[in-house]
Design a protein around this motif. Structure first.
Motif, PDB file in Angstrom:
ATOM      1  N   ALA A  55      49.764  28.566  40.060  1.00  0.00           N
ATOM      2  CA  ALA A  55      50.325  29.827  40.562  1.00  0.00           C
ATOM      3  C   ALA A  55      49.370  30.975  40.245  1.00  0.00           C
ATOM      4  O   ALA A  55      48.701  30.967  39.211  1.00  0.00           O
ATOM      5  CB  ALA A  55      51.683  30.091  39.918  1.00  0.00           C
ATOM      6  N   PRO A  56      49.282  31.969  41.130  1.00  0.00           N
ATOM      7  CA  PRO A  56      48.405  33.115  40.865  1.00  0.00           C
ATOM      8  C   PRO A  56      48.754  33.820  39.559  1.00  0.00           C
ATOM      9  O   PRO A  56      49.927  33.921  39.185  1.00  0.00           O
ATOM     10  CB  PRO A  56      48.660  34.031  42.068  1.00  0.00           C
ATOM     11  CG  PRO A  56      49.112  33.116  43.155  1.00  0.00           C
ATOM     12  CD  PRO A  56      49.910  32.045  42.461  1.00  0.00           C
ATOM     13  N   LYS A  57      47.716  34.272  38.868  1.00  0.00           N
ATOM     14  CA  LYS A  57      47.878  35.022  37.623  1.00  0.00           C
ATOM     15  C   LYS A  57      46.992  36.254  37.672  1.00  0.00           C
ATOM     16  O   LYS A  57      45.929  36.234  38.287  1.00  0.00           O
ATOM     17  CB  LYS A  57      47.477  34.160  36.419  1.00  0.00           C
ATOM     18  CG  LYS A  57      48.281  32.889  36.238  1.00  0.00           C
ATOM     19  CD  LYS A  57      47.717  32.058  35.091  1.00  0.00           C
ATOM     20  CE  LYS A  57      48.440  30.723  34.968  1.00  0.00           C
ATOM     21  NZ  LYS A  57      47.827  29.865  33.919  1.00  0.00           N
ATOM     22  N   GLU A  58      47.427  37.294  36.988  1.00  0.00           N
ATOM     23  CA  GLU A  58      46.596  38.489  36.889  1.00  0.00           C
ATOM     24  C   GLU A  58      45.358  38.198  36.047  1.00  0.00           C
ATOM     25  O   GLU A  58      45.360  37.320  35.180  1.00  0.00           O
ATOM     26  CB  GLU A  58      47.387  39.643  36.284  1.00  0.00           C
ATOM     27  CG  GLU A  58      48.480  40.169  37.200  1.00  0.00           C
ATOM     28  CD  GLU A  58      49.176  41.378  36.623  1.00  0.00           C
ATOM     29  OE1 GLU A  58      49.078  41.591  35.394  1.00  0.00           O
ATOM     30  OE2 GLU A  58      49.827  42.116  37.390  1.00  0.00           O
ATOM     31  N   THR A  59      44.305  38.952  36.315  1.00  0.00           N
ATOM     32  CA  THR A  59      43.058  38.757  35.596  1.00  0.00           C
ATOM     33  C   THR A  59      42.364  40.102  35.396  1.00  0.00           C
ATOM     34  O   THR A  59      42.967  41.161  35.626  1.00  0.00           O
ATOM     35  CB  THR A  59      42.158  37.755  36.356  1.00  0.00           C
ATOM     36  OG1 THR A  59      41.025  37.424  35.556  1.00  0.00           O
ATOM     37  CG2 THR A  59      41.697  38.316  37.693  1.00  0.00           C
ATOM     38  N   ASP A  60      41.108  40.046  34.985  1.00  0.00           N
ATOM     39  CA  ASP A  60      40.336  41.251  34.676  1.00  0.00           C
ATOM     40  C   ASP A  60      39.160  41.401  35.628  1.00  0.00           C
ATOM     41  O   ASP A  60      38.651  40.429  36.188  1.00  0.00           O
ATOM     42  CB  ASP A  60      39.774  41.182  33.247  1.00  0.00           C
ATOM     43  CG  ASP A  60      40.852  41.073  32.192  1.00  0.00           C
ATOM     44  OD1 ASP A  60      41.907  41.718  32.342  1.00  0.00           O
ATOM     45  OD2 ASP A  60      40.638  40.317  31.212  1.00  0.00           O
ATOM     46  N   ILE A  61      38.702  42.627  35.762  1.00  0.00           N
ATOM     47  CA  ILE A  61      37.384  42.905  36.325  1.00  0.00           C
ATOM     48  C   ILE A  61      36.433  43.099  35.152  1.00  0.00           C
ATOM     49  O   ILE A  61      36.722  43.865  34.227  1.00  0.00           O
ATOM     50  CB  ILE A  61      37.412  44.167  37.199  1.00  0.00           C
ATOM     51  CG1 ILE A  61      38.323  43.949  38.407  1.00  0.00           C
ATOM     52  CG2 ILE A  61      36.002  44.551  37.652  1.00  0.00           C
ATOM     53  CD1 ILE A  61      38.601  45.210  39.183  1.00  0.00           C
ATOM     54  N   HIS A  62      35.332  42.398  35.166  1.00  0.00           N
ATOM     55  CA  HIS A  62      34.363  42.491  34.077  1.00  0.00           C
ATOM     56  C   HIS A  62      33.162  43.329  34.497  1.00  0.00           C
ATOM     57  O   HIS A  62      32.786  43.356  35.676  1.00  0.00           O
ATOM     58  CB  HIS A  62      33.906  41.098  33.644  1.00  0.00           C
ATOM     59  CG  HIS A  62      34.984  40.311  32.976  1.00  0.00           C
ATOM     60  ND1 HIS A  62      35.748  39.376  33.640  1.00  0.00           N
ATOM     61  CD2 HIS A  62      35.451  40.337  31.696  1.00  0.00           C
ATOM     62  CE1 HIS A  62      36.630  38.847  32.804  1.00  0.00           C
ATOM     63  NE2 HIS A  62      36.468  39.413  31.619  1.00  0.00           N
ATOM     64  N   ILE A  63      32.585  43.996  33.519  1.00  0.00           N
ATOM     65  CA  ILE A  63      31.383  44.798  33.737  1.00  0.00           C
ATOM     66  C   ILE A  63      30.228  44.131  33.009  1.00  0.00           C
ATOM     67  O   ILE A  63      30.327  43.829  31.815  1.00  0.00           O
ATOM     68  CB  ILE A  63      31.554  46.236  33.213  1.00  0.00           C
ATOM     69  CG1 ILE A  63      32.774  46.909  33.856  1.00  0.00           C
ATOM     70  CG2 ILE A  63      30.285  47.049  33.481  1.00  0.00           C
ATOM     71  CD1 ILE A  63      33.083  48.279  33.270  1.00  0.00           C
ATOM     72  N   VAL A  64      29.159  43.887  33.741  1.00  0.00           N
ATOM     73  CA  VAL A  64      27.915  43.418  33.130  1.00  0.00           C
ATOM     74  C   VAL A  64      26.967  44.608  33.115  1.00  0.00           C
ATOM     75  O   VAL A  64      26.511  45.074  34.164  1.00  0.00           O
ATOM     76  CB  VAL A  64      27.293  42.253  33.922  1.00  0.00           C
ATOM     77  CG1 VAL A  64      26.030  41.755  33.212  1.00  0.00           C
ATOM     78  CG2 VAL A  64      28.293  41.112  34.093  1.00  0.00           C
ATOM     79  N   GLN A  65      26.694  45.131  31.930  1.00  0.00           N
ATOM     80  CA  GLN A  65      25.810  46.281  31.811  1.00  0.00           C
ATOM     81  C   GLN A  65      24.364  45.856  32.101  1.00  0.00           C
ATOM     82  O   GLN A  65      24.021  44.675  32.055  1.00  0.00           O
ATOM     83  CB  GLN A  65      25.909  46.886  30.412  1.00  0.00           C
ATOM     84  CG  GLN A  65      27.284  47.418  30.064  1.00  0.00           C
ATOM     85  CD  GLN A  65      27.631  48.724  30.766  1.00  0.00           C
ATOM     86  OE1 GLN A  65      26.799  49.330  31.429  1.00  0.00           O
ATOM     87  NE2 GLN A  65      28.862  49.171  30.602  1.00  0.00           N
ATOM     88  N   ALA A  66      23.526  46.841  32.367  1.00  0.00           N
ATOM     89  CA  ALA A  66      22.126  46.548  32.695  1.00  0.00           C
ATOM     90  C   ALA A  66      21.400  45.841  31.554  1.00  0.00           C
ATOM     91  O   ALA A  66      20.432  45.110  31.794  1.00  0.00           O
ATOM     92  CB  ALA A  66      21.397  47.840  33.067  1.00  0.00           C
ATOM     93  N   ASP A  67      21.876  46.032  30.313  1.00  0.00           N
ATOM     94  CA  ASP A  67      21.248  45.358  29.171  1.00  0.00           C
ATOM     95  C   ASP A  67      21.859  43.984  28.909  1.00  0.00           C
ATOM     96  O   ASP A  67      21.525  43.332  27.927  1.00  0.00           O
ATOM     97  CB  ASP A  67      21.339  46.213  27.911  1.00  0.00           C
ATOM     98  CG  ASP A  67      22.779  46.468  27.467  1.00  0.00           C
ATOM     99  OD1 ASP A  67      23.717  45.939  28.100  1.00  0.00           O
ATOM    100  OD2 ASP A  67      22.962  47.186  26.461  1.00  0.00           O
ATOM    101  N   GLY A  68      22.783  43.543  29.783  1.00  0.00           N
ATOM    102  CA  GLY A  68      23.401  42.234  29.641  1.00  0.00           C
ATOM    103  C   GLY A  68      24.708  42.226  28.892  1.00  0.00           C
ATOM    104  O   GLY A  68      25.381  41.188  28.827  1.00  0.00           O
ATOM    105  N   THR A  69      25.093  43.360  28.322  1.00  0.00           N
ATOM    106  CA  THR A  69      26.357  43.442  27.594  1.00  0.00           C
ATOM    107  C   THR A  69      27.530  43.221  28.543  1.00  0.00           C
ATOM    108  O   THR A  69      27.549  43.753  29.655  1.00  0.00           O
ATOM    109  CB  THR A  69      26.500  44.809  26.917  1.00  0.00           C
ATOM    110  OG1 THR A  69      25.369  45.028  26.072  1.00  0.00           O
ATOM    111  CG2 THR A  69      27.778  44.887  26.096  1.00  0.00           C
ATOM    112  N   LEU A  70      28.519  42.452  28.066  1.00  0.00           N
ATOM    113  CA  LEU A  70      29.717  42.171  28.853  1.00  0.00           C
ATOM    114  C   LEU A  70      30.913  42.908  28.268  1.00  0.00           C
ATOM    115  O   LEU A  70      31.052  43.015  27.048  1.00  0.00           O
ATOM    116  CB  LEU A  70      30.007  40.674  28.865  1.00  0.00           C
ATOM    117  CG  LEU A  70      29.020  39.774  29.609  1.00  0.00           C
ATOM    118  CD1 LEU A  70      29.300  38.310  29.302  1.00  0.00           C
ATOM    119  CD2 LEU A  70      29.104  40.023  31.098  1.00  0.00           C
ATOM    120  N   GLN A  71      31.796  43.388  29.160  1.00  0.00           N
ATOM    121  CA  GLN A  71      33.022  44.024  28.710  1.00  0.00           C
ATOM    122  C   GLN A  71      34.065  43.955  29.815  1.00  0.00           C
ATOM    123  O   GLN A  71      33.740  43.764  30.989  1.00  0.00           O
ATOM    124  CB  GLN A  71      32.769  45.484  28.319  1.00  0.00           C
ATOM    125  CG  GLN A  71      32.316  46.365  29.469  1.00  0.00           C
ATOM    126  CD  GLN A  71      31.826  47.714  29.000  1.00  0.00           C
ATOM    127  OE1 GLN A  71      30.710  47.844  28.523  1.00  0.00           O
ATOM    128  NE2 GLN A  71      32.672  48.727  29.150  1.00  0.00           N
TER     129      GLN A  71
END
Length: 280
Positions: free
Chosen positions: A124-140
């Motif tokens: 079943a569908p579940k909510e999720t996140d949008i992730h940001i990959v910064q130019a230095d490779g950092t994920l958030q």
């Protein structure tokens, strides 16, 4: 609302996603054939790279021109350097489903969505996140509580991110801060009965969005005022503005049924139509 008619430019694909205009040509991956194509204005197809990882369903270009592709199943972003693919960002410990579409800002930040659940196992569908990959490779984590985030665009001179929530039939907007963070989640446009998929923005901040289930491509403004409409048999998948003057809308469609897609029938088509408002 004005009805437009597109013309076929190239065919004999399986399933094209995420077309992008870059350096005088259209670049587009065939998701089920695992090939990245470069298509010129006459429709001539050139294979840029083949044997891509399974379901390379999004494409973009970093500010220096380096192509990025999604390895959806591995949940990685890959960069194409000298004809070889290298891991740019590994989201396998972050994303709760296969990676989906992404958009890159002028500073090289990548905003990427994911399915959020195992679509192909029938979960079943579940909510999720949008992730940001910064130019230095950092994920958030950038934004939360979205359902099957799909096509994405940045508008309003970088101040707004808009993402398609396909199963909700909605475009959802976030404010973007100068550091790239997201806030103020809100509805940009409700599209009941439609499944918004790939999309692009024009110089007026309007959005061209493909409705997968209805075969439509719509130009709309905030609040879902539809100004232009195209209709295709089968499914409308993704679109982008390009051409030498930025006024050619490129549209990918699948001119068959869902069982045809599952059988990998070569019914993917690339179309064009001339529009009045160019790319940003």
């Amino acid at each position: 609302m004005r009805a437009l008619t597109a013309q076929p430019l190239a065919a004999d694909f399986i399933f094209l996603e995420a077309p992008r205009w870059h350096e005088g040509a259209l670049w587009v991956p065939d998701v089920f054939d695992s090939i990245l194509y470069r298509v010129d204005a006459r429709g001539y197809k050139q294979v840029v790279v083949d044997q891509l990882p399974p379901r390379p369903n999004s494409l973009g270009f970093l500010p220096d021109g380096t192509p990025l592709l999604v390895s959806s199943v591995e949940r990685q972003l890959l960069k194409l350097v000298g004809g070889r693919l290298e891991v740019y960002a590994d989201l396998s410990h972050w994303a709760t489903g296969d990676l989906n579409d992404f958009v890159i800002d002028d500073d090289g930040r990548v905003y990427v969505g994911n399915f959020g659940y195992d679509l192909f196992a029938g979960e079943a569908p579940k909510e999720t996140d949008i992730h940001i990959v910064q130019a230095d490779g950092t994920l958030q984590v950038g934004g939360s509580g979205v359902e099957f985030p799909n096509g994405a665009v940045i508008i309003n001179e970088g101040r707004t991110l808009v993402v398609a929530e396909t199963w909700r039939g909605r475009l959802t907007a976030f404010d973007r801060s100068p550091d790239g963070s997201l806030s103020n989640k809100r509805v940009f446009a409700e599209l009941p009965g439609r499944q918004p998929d790939g999309m692009c923005a024009d110089a007026q901040g309007a959005i061209w969005v493909c409705s997968f289930n209805t075969g439509e491509v719509l130009r709309l403004t905030e609040g879902a005022q539809i100004t232009h409409r195209l209709e295709f048999p089968g499914s409308a998948v993704a679109c982008t503005l390009g051409g030498e003057d930025g006024r050619t809308l490129y549209i990918t469609t699948y001119d068959g049924s869902i069982p045809d897609q599952q059988a990998r029938k070569r019914l993917g088509v690339l179309h064009t139509v001339r529009v009045a408002v160019p790319a940003p």
